[in-house]
Every structure is written in structure tokens, then in C-alpha cells.
Write a protein that holds these residues in place. Structure first.
Motif, PDB file in Angstrom:
ATOM      1  N   GLU A  19      29.732 -61.759 -37.272  1.00 45.93           N
ATOM      2  CA  GLU A  19      28.869 -60.786 -37.947  1.00 45.93           C
ATOM      3  C   GLU A  19      28.469 -61.282 -39.343  1.00 45.93           C
ATOM      4  O   GLU A  19      27.321 -61.165 -39.748  1.00 45.93           O
ATOM      5  CB  GLU A  19      29.576 -59.429 -38.057  1.00 45.93           C
ATOM      6  N   TYR A  22      25.980 -64.126 -39.005  1.00 46.34           N
ATOM      7  CA  TYR A  22      24.666 -63.601 -38.629  1.00 46.34           C
ATOM      8  C   TYR A  22      23.969 -62.984 -39.838  1.00 46.34           C
ATOM      9  O   TYR A  22      22.780 -63.208 -40.064  1.00 46.34           O
ATOM     10  CB  TYR A  22      24.808 -62.568 -37.506  1.00 46.34           C
ATOM     11  N   LYS A  98      23.710 -61.771 -30.924  1.00 50.96           N
ATOM     12  CA  LYS A  98      23.185 -60.610 -31.640  1.00 50.96           C
ATOM     13  C   LYS A  98      21.810 -60.148 -31.142  1.00 50.96           C
ATOM     14  O   LYS A  98      21.486 -58.963 -31.246  1.00 50.96           O
ATOM     15  CB  LYS A  98      23.098 -60.920 -33.138  1.00 50.96           C
TER      16      LYS A  98
END
Length: 144
Positions: A19, A22, A98
Motif C-alpha cells: 500500500e 503504491y 491495486k
């Protein structure tokens, strides 16, 4: 109790790193500067080695996704779990995790991303480091 029949491999720490990576891809800060100046030629070889490693990682994950798609023995969540667990900081795998399309197989999407990247990928300026040979050489020297 609605527990899945399979055990997730992507640890919470790995998911948090994914996360974070990203978010950095989407909003680069420019804070990632060269930490140390590398000797001439070594930086190019390190870049080639990193690229080779990333390509090998993508090919391995593609093979894994294709195998389970062909066998039809994974739930959709297991494909995502594999991407998360095996992303190794690879921007392509992170982006696929994602931004994937739930209507298409992940193997097809990854193959398409890989094809598109390879079309525009410039050749490296130096060959990758021979890490296997280097380790073997160090071990041989240590035994003398």
C-alpha cells in the motif's frame, strides 16, 4: 464461521508495504535520491541486475497465475494474495494488485502489461552482475 479453505500468504506487513509503495507510485515525493555514488559502470550493472530480477519475478508470477487459471483451482482472492505475497516491490505487480480488472483473468492482464512494457523498454547499458559466479568465486576463495 466463514473462514476460507485456504491460508493467506500475504502478511499484514507485506500488504502495508504494498500500500505504501503504491501511494509513493501515485504521488512521488522525489525524496528517493541516490544514497551513495557508485563506481563508474557499477551503477549500470546494478540497474541491469535489478531489471533482470524484476523480469524474472514477473515471469514467475505469470507462470503461477497461468497454472492455477488452467487448473481452475483457486478462488479470486488467492490470485490477489499471490500478487501481494510475491510483489517484491515490483511496480508492475503492485499496480496490477491495486488496479486490476475483476472481469479479466489476472494472468492475461499481467501478460499484457509485460508485453507493453517490453515494447518500450530500452536496452540496459551494461550486462547484469553475475551474482551466481560472484558467490561461487567468493566461496572458492574462502576455502583456500
Amino acid at each position: 464461521d466463514d473462514k476460507p479453505a485456504w491460508q493467506p500468504h500475504c502478511k499484514p506487513e507485506t500488504k502495508a508495504e504494498l500500500e505504501k509503495a503504491y501511494a509513493e507510485m501515485k504521488h512521488p515525493t522525489g525524496a528517493k535520491a541516490k544514497e551513495h555514488a557508485l563506481p563508474e559502470g557499477f551503477a549500470e550493472r546494478m540497474e541491469a541486475t535489478t531489471r533482470k530480477s524484476m523480469v524474472n519475478n514477473e515471469e514467475f508470477v505469470l507462470g503461477l497465475l497461468m497454472m492455477h487459471q488452467t487448473r481452475d483451482n483457486w478462488e479470486p482472492e488467492q490470485y490477489l494474495d499471490a500478487l501481494c505475497a510475491m510483489n517484491s516491490g515490483n511496480p508492475m505487480l503492485i499496480r496490477l494488485y491495486k488496479e486490476h480488472d475483476t472481469k479479466q483473468p489476472l494472468a492475461f492482464q499481467l501478460a499484457s502489461l509485460m508485453d507493453n512494457e517490453r515494447k518500450s523498454m530500452a536496452p540496459t547499458r551494461a550486462p547484469p552482475l553475475d551474482l551466481d559466479g560472484g558467490v561461487k568465486g567468493l566461496l572458492a576463495a574462502a576455502r583456500r
